[in-house]
Design an enzyme around this catalytic site. Structure first.
Site, PDB file in Angstrom:
ATOM      1  N   ASP A 213       0.871  -1.162   0.000  1.00 15.35           N
ATOM      2  CA  ASP A 213       0.000   0.000   0.000  1.00 15.35           C
ATOM      3  C   ASP A 213       0.917   1.223   0.000  1.00 15.35           C
ATOM      4  OD1 ASP A 213      -2.211   1.657   0.090  1.00 15.35           O
ATOM      5  OD2 ASP A 213      -3.171   0.586   1.733  1.00 15.35           O
ATOM      6  N   TRP A 214       0.351   2.365  -0.363  1.00 11.31           N
ATOM      7  CA  TRP A 214       1.169   3.555  -0.609  1.00 11.31           C
ATOM      8  C   TRP A 214       1.791   4.044   0.704  1.00 11.31           C
ATOM      9  CZ3 TRP A 214      -0.325   1.184  -4.427  1.00 11.31           C
ATOM     10  CH2 TRP A 214      -0.276   1.644  -5.729  1.00 11.31           C
TER      11      TRP A 214
END
Length: 693
Positions: A213-214
């Site tokens: 995930d970012w």
């Protein structure tokens, strides 16, 4: 490939990279014909992009209880992503609704693992059928927004396999090409470098890549790469890029072997070849950094279609759950209270509530607003609102000159009451919203997760005030999940439609149901209870540092917990009314090959209107198995004309009848007597049978 070329495949180009066109991307290798791989939000339609469809959310797809519609939605999503040149669809979301207030639960398919698994499977099959990569997210137990960047979800092995990992298992069976690891820690280790967790994917046949995930990476590049993380996004900014800051030196030092780096590159590129993206795939033709569609890199390719709009409208209708309908007719036999309403019978109609009007089309890029109709939550799972048709506009267009419409669109209690007073019919629109934590933004005082299960803007009071002055009050609830409905038994509330978060065709899809063009067939993908304690879990809001959240409820989520505690919800899991009635008969349980069983029965439309029934199969295990009293193991979509009957068949596989056995690390079917329940909801059981094993 050179070392730098390999690194460019597994490290995002950066949030601050002015040349980045997608929410995440990689570096192209022109000499090898490898483009920049474009990863793009989101699970209900493309975000930050013009000329696309705002599809119904995951929770609404679940409400259809229709594999056909869930797959069709996946195909349509894939077609739009492909048409825009995006390689990776960042979805489906598979975050179990552990608590009904969880901020992003609406992106997924509810609290039941089987329904999530089927939603995942059909979505992925649909998306990837048109050559677009799907990315199942978020691995694992990503179930609240408060403290998400470091909380630890602590759960036992059986609970993990049977509840939270099960949708990922079904994703692998659908040949998903990538999996996104979560922000939270899993059993005290960061999900993106949790080797045991990531190894489960490969153990179950996963052949694609794992992407962070970012900003979800922690510790060293070698920790993450050696644990199984293949790609880091975005590569900078949100947190210091772990791979960008250290992977090259770790490869040069040998702490990450060349063989491991090669595997990371191969896993990332294999899906590109596997789905044929190396031949004839459209180039990226948008610029997510200019969401207004401006600039030379936004080519404004229109990927909308009449078919996609019709599908979004159909799902909006099919996901509408009719919770109450007290119908009466006039002396001519025409419906004058309740639903379906008949155009022209009600000469004066009130439309009350802010939720009926157009939303704010100038909200920020994460849709962090709730000042109009609620069609989607906020965060990276939001979608384009440009083409939304509000309930008020749809009602106005449909009713035309057949009725005088009086509206109150401010949520002001006095104005709403005055608008409805003495009217033949009043529609009250109320909502509740949630979304992603993001940068700790609050929306009307809610930071991602909802603060409570109340309707926003004093919605419950608005319903009661309107019902006090109009004896034909129809309530429409737009919400991301369960809300409290103490007003549901008010005698002047003649009908309630739970419409969820239905996407851009919210108005037309709703009007089709209200006026009988579409016979409602939606089913609740969760239970609606009278208080939060009925769900058996909580959201941790306050903590001295990142909390440890122990999943002590184990397998008992939602209806499973309520069954165990003998709690009767106001509206149960799987519930939904129709304008017609259905009868069940002729249950037969027979053994088939591979230790499986076939469940057969007949459904008859016993009413006077064509309609669609959603029969559900629940399984009760032998008592020694330690399972909940009933668990969902099947559902079908049965379209029937008035008086028509159809034979229905559902199958129970060996795994459907098994429990996770930790010592053997496998699914094992227990011995004893199983009970088969077939009916219209978890509480509305029509047929019962048994299986002796």
């Amino acid at each position: 490939m050179t070392l730098d070329e390999k690194l460019g495949i597994v490290i995002g180009t950066g949030q601050l990279n002015a040349e980045r066109r997608c929410v995440g991307d990689t570096k192209a290798i022109p000499r090898l014909g490898i483009p920049s791989i474009c990863l793009q939000d989101g699970p209900a339609g493309m975000r930050l992009v013009k000329n696309v469809t705002g599809f119904p959310t995951g929770i609404n797809a679940a409400s259809t209880f229709s594999r056909r519609l869930i797959r069709a939605r996946g195909v349509a999503l894939g077609e739009e992503f492909r048409g825009k040149g995006a390689h990776v669809f960042l979805g489906p979301a598979l975050d179990i609704m552990r608590n009904p207030k969880g901020g992003r639960a609406w992106e997924s398919f509810g609290p039941d693992p089987y329904l999530n698994g089927e939603g995942a499977y059909e979505t992925i099959i649909g998306v990837q059928s048109v050559g677009v990569q799907a990315c199942a997210k978020h691995l694992l137990a990503n179930n609240q927004e408060h403290w998400r960047y470091g909380l630890s979800s602590n759960l036992d092995d059986r609970t993990m396999h049977e509840i939270y990992f099960y949708p990922f298992l079904r994703s692998i069976e659908a040949d998903v090409t990538s999996v996104m690891c979560a922000y939270n820690r899993f059993n005290k280790t960061s999900s993106c470098h949790n080797a045991g967790l990531i190894a489960l994917l490969e153990k179950n046949g996963f052949k694609g890549f794992v992407v962070s995930d970012w900003g979800a990476t922690h510790d060293s590049a070698s920790d993450n790469a050696n644990a199984g993380l293949d790609m880091e996004q975005p590569g900078d900014y949100i947190l210091i890029g772990i791979f960008a800051g250290g992977l090259k030196s770790d490869v040069n030092s040998g702490s990450v072997t060349s063989a491991r780096l090669n595997q990371m590159v191969a896993r990332t590129l294999a899906p590109w070849y596997h789905l044929g993206q190396d031949s004839g795939y459209p180039q990226v033709n948008f610029d997510a950094q200019k969401r207004d569609g401006s600039g030379p890199r936004n080519l404004n390719i229109n990927v909308r279609s009449a078919e996609h709009t019709a599908l979004a409208r159909e799902i909006a209708s099919a996901s509408s759950v009719l919770l109450k309908n007290t119908r009466s007719v006039n002396s001519n036999g025409v419906i004058n209270r309740g639903l379906p309403a008949v155009r022209g019978v009600a000469k004066t109609v009130a439309v009350v509530g802010q939720d009926a009007k157009m939303p704010n089309l100038n909200c920020n890029e994460l849709n962090e607003c709730n000042d109009g109709t609620m069609s989607v939550g906020w965060g990276s799972g939001s979608n384009l609102l440009d083409y939304i048709v509000s309930p008020l506009d749809a009602l106005t267009a449909y009713l035309g000159t057949s009725a005088t419409i009086t509206s109150s669109l401010s949520n002001n209690l006095d104005q709403g009451t005055n608008a409805a007073r003495g009217k033949d019919m009043a529609y009250v629109f109320v909502n509740a919203m949630s979304g992603e934590l993001g940068f700790y933004t609050t929306v009307v005082g809610n930071m991602g997760d909802r603060n409570d299960l109340n309707l926003w803007w004093q919605g419950g009071t608005l319903v009661e005030r309107v019902a006090a002055v109009c004896n034909n009050t129809v309530v429409v609830v737009h919400s991301v999940g369960p809300v409290l409905m103490p007003w549901s038994t008010h005698p002047n509330v003649t009908a309630i439609i739970y419409a969820g978060a239905p996407g851009e065709q919210t108005g037309p899809g709703l009007v089709d149901v209200l006026y009988g063009a579409y016979n409602p067939s939606g089913r609740l993908p969760f239970s609606i209870a009278d208080n939060e304690s009925a769900y058996g879990t909580t959201i941790i809001y306050n903590s001295l540092g990142f909390p440890d959240i122990d999943y002590t409820e184990k397998l008992l989520l939602d209806y499973r917990y309520m069954d165990a505690q003998n709690i009767t919800p106001r509206f149960e899991f799987g519930f939904g009314l129709s304008y017609t009635t259905f009868a069940y008969s002729g249950l037969s349980v027979t053994s088939s090959t591979d230790s499986a069983y076939t469940i057969s029965f007949t459904v008859n439309n016993s009413g006077g209107l064509a309609g669609t029934e959603k029969p559900q199969l629940y399984l009760g295990y032998p008592s020694a198995a330690g399972e909940p009293k009933k668990v969902l193991r099947g559902f079908e979509e049965v379209v029937l004309g008035a008086g028509e009957s159809k034979p229905i068949t559902m199958n129970l596989s060996r795994r459907d009848m098994s429990v996770w056995d930790t010592p053997s690390q496998s699914y094992v079917r227990p011995s004893g007597t199983f009970t088969v329940f077939v009916g219209a909801s978890i509480k509305d059981v029509r047929l019962t049978g048994s299986i002796a094993v």
